[in-house]
Design an enzyme around this catalytic site. Structure first.
Site, PDB file in Angstrom:
ATOM      1  N   LYS A   2      84.383  55.932  -6.824  1.00 14.49           N
ATOM      2  CA  LYS A   2      84.141  54.976  -5.752  1.00 14.49           C
ATOM      3  C   LYS A   2      83.665  55.694  -4.481  1.00 14.49           C
ATOM      4  CE  LYS A   2      87.809  51.765  -7.272  1.00 14.49           C
ATOM      5  NZ  LYS A   2      88.989  51.004  -6.768  1.00 14.49           N
ATOM      6  N   TYR A  21      83.420  43.250  -9.988  1.00 10.84           N
ATOM      7  CA  TYR A  21      84.840  42.874  -9.864  1.00 10.84           C
ATOM      8  C   TYR A  21      85.065  41.365 -10.040  1.00 10.84           C
ATOM      9  CZ  TYR A  21      86.473  47.496  -8.304  1.00 10.84           C
ATOM     10  OH  TYR A  21      86.837  48.828  -8.245  1.00 10.84           O
ATOM     11  N   ASN A  35      92.005  54.422  -3.888  1.00  8.63           N
ATOM     12  CA  ASN A  35      92.311  55.044  -5.181  1.00  8.63           C
ATOM     13  C   ASN A  35      91.160  55.764  -5.886  1.00  8.63           C
ATOM     14  OD1 ASN A  35      90.975  52.954  -6.461  1.00  8.63           O
ATOM     15  ND2 ASN A  35      92.839  51.817  -6.927  1.00  8.63           N
ATOM     16  N   HIS A  49      87.260  54.103 -10.566  1.00  8.48           N
ATOM     17  CA  HIS A  49      87.394  52.900 -11.404  1.00  8.48           C
ATOM     18  C   HIS A  49      87.275  53.296 -12.860  1.00  8.48           C
ATOM     19  CE1 HIS A  49      86.683  48.937 -13.150  1.00  8.48           C
ATOM     20  NE2 HIS A  49      85.747  49.546 -13.866  1.00  8.48           N
ATOM     21  N   GLU A  80      80.965  46.140 -18.496  1.00  9.91           N
ATOM     22  CA  GLU A  80      80.642  46.995 -17.354  1.00  9.91           C
ATOM     23  C   GLU A  80      79.494  47.949 -17.683  1.00  9.91           C
ATOM     24  OE1 GLU A  80      85.165  46.617 -15.541  1.00  9.91           O
ATOM     25  OE2 GLU A  80      84.534  48.556 -16.327  1.00  9.91           O
TER      26      GLU A  80
HETATM   27  P1  GDP Z   1      92.426  49.196 -11.369  1.00  8.57           P
HETATM   28  O1  GDP Z   1      91.905  48.716 -12.691  1.00  8.57           O
HETATM   29  O2  GDP Z   1      93.608  50.126 -11.487  1.00  8.57           O
HETATM   30  O3  GDP Z   1      91.345  49.803 -10.500  1.00  8.57           O
HETATM   31  O4  GDP Z   1      93.009  47.925 -10.598  1.00  8.57           O
HETATM   32  P2  GDP Z   1      92.529  46.384 -10.609  1.00  8.57           P
HETATM   33  O5  GDP Z   1      91.456  46.144 -11.606  1.00  8.57           O
HETATM   34  O6  GDP Z   1      93.747  45.543 -10.665  1.00  8.57           O
HETATM   35  O7  GDP Z   1      91.933  46.200  -9.150  1.00  8.57           O
HETATM   36  C1  GDP Z   1      90.668  46.720  -8.823  1.00  8.57           C
HETATM   37  C2  GDP Z   1      90.752  47.418  -7.493  1.00  8.57           C
HETATM   38  O8  GDP Z   1      91.133  46.469  -6.492  1.00  8.57           O
HETATM   39  C3  GDP Z   1      91.799  48.512  -7.411  1.00  8.57           C
HETATM   40  O9  GDP Z   1      91.362  49.753  -7.923  1.00  8.57           O
HETATM   41  C4  GDP Z   1      92.075  48.573  -5.931  1.00  8.57           C
HETATM   42  O10 GDP Z   1      91.025  49.279  -5.273  1.00  8.57           O
HETATM   43  C5  GDP Z   1      91.965  47.104  -5.529  1.00  8.57           C
HETATM   44  N1  GDP Z   1      93.271  46.445  -5.540  1.00  8.57           N
HETATM   45  C6  GDP Z   1      94.010  46.098  -6.622  1.00  8.57           C
HETATM   46  N2  GDP Z   1      95.162  45.511  -6.267  1.00  8.57           N
HETATM   47  C7  GDP Z   1      95.149  45.485  -4.919  1.00  8.57           C
HETATM   48  C8  GDP Z   1      96.056  44.987  -3.940  1.00  8.57           C
HETATM   49  O11 GDP Z   1      97.129  44.461  -4.252  1.00  8.57           O
HETATM   50  N3  GDP Z   1      95.697  45.127  -2.624  1.00  8.57           N
HETATM   51  C9  GDP Z   1      94.512  45.696  -2.265  1.00  8.57           C
HETATM   52  N4  GDP Z   1      94.211  45.785  -0.947  1.00  8.57           N
HETATM   53  N5  GDP Z   1      93.631  46.178  -3.150  1.00  8.57           N
HETATM   54  C10 GDP Z   1      93.942  46.076  -4.462  1.00  8.57           C
HETATM   55 MG    MG Z   2      90.617  47.159 -13.162  1.00 11.41          MG
END
Ligand code: GDP
Ligand code: MG
Length: 147
Positions: A20, A60, A121, A124, A135
């Site tokens: 990212k 997303y 973080n 992705h 994707e």
């Molecule tokens: P990943 O697959 O571990 O990347 O997580 P997800 O697919 O659930 O979410 C995608 C991205 O959205 C994450 O990598 C974070 O950057 C962001 N994100 C996820 N959950 C949260 C949250 O509760 N708060 C915020 N601010 N960002 C979040």
């Molecule tokens: Mg994810």
């Protein structure tokens, strides 16, 4: 011990991994690529792009109802992203293991997020076979993959 049959049955998989904008900005490209390479996975496609906000929303799309969706897409389109396809046995699931859990504070030491991130973080990774396929199709043309 794996039986010979199981070894032959093991499927080569592809997954989509993206460094990212925060990871690129922090100079973590080679560190992240190196962790996937050292594990034995094979890099079959790579490019650097600044995604548009519209593209970020497509990437997303499954999170569009979440309160952080807009901020997430702003941040994802804020600078260069290194988009990659990695190949290997079990790479979808194990790639997620290498990455760690979503919240870097909860990611174990030894994982990419656990070792290298505090708040944002940095990376992705596709969360399953369906999202990996979607994707890869969103980010790459078939001829961009060297398999
Ligand atoms: P990943 O697959 O571990 O990347 O997580 P997800 O697919 O659930 O979410 C995608 C991205 O959205 C994450 O990598 C974070 O950057 C962001 N994100 C996820 N959950 C949260 C949250 O509760 N708060 C915020 N601010 N960002 C979040
Ligand atoms: Mg994810």
């Amino acid at each position: 011990m794996l039986q010979e049959q199981e070894v032959h049955a093991a499927e080569m998989e592809l997954t989509f991994i993206a460094i990212k904008p925060d990871g690129v900005q922090r100079g973590l490209i080679s560190e992240i690529i190196s962790r996937f390479e050292r594990k034995g996975f094979k890099l079959v496609a790579i490019k650097i792009v600044v995604p548009s906000k519209d593209f970020a929303q497509k990437h997303y799309h499954d999170l569009k109802e979440r309160p952080f969706f807009n901020r997430l897409c702003d941040s994802f389109s804020s600078g260069p992203v290194v988009a990659m396809v990695w190949e290997g046995e079990g790479v979808i699931k194990y790639g997620r293991k290498l990455i760690g859990v979503t919240d870097p504070q909860k990611s174990e030491p030894g994982t990419i997020r656990g070792d290298l991130a505090v708040r944002r973080n940095i990376i992705h990774g596709s969360d399953g076979p369906d999202s990996a396929k979607d994707e890869i199709n969103l980010w790459f043309q078939p001829e961009e993959l060297v398999t």
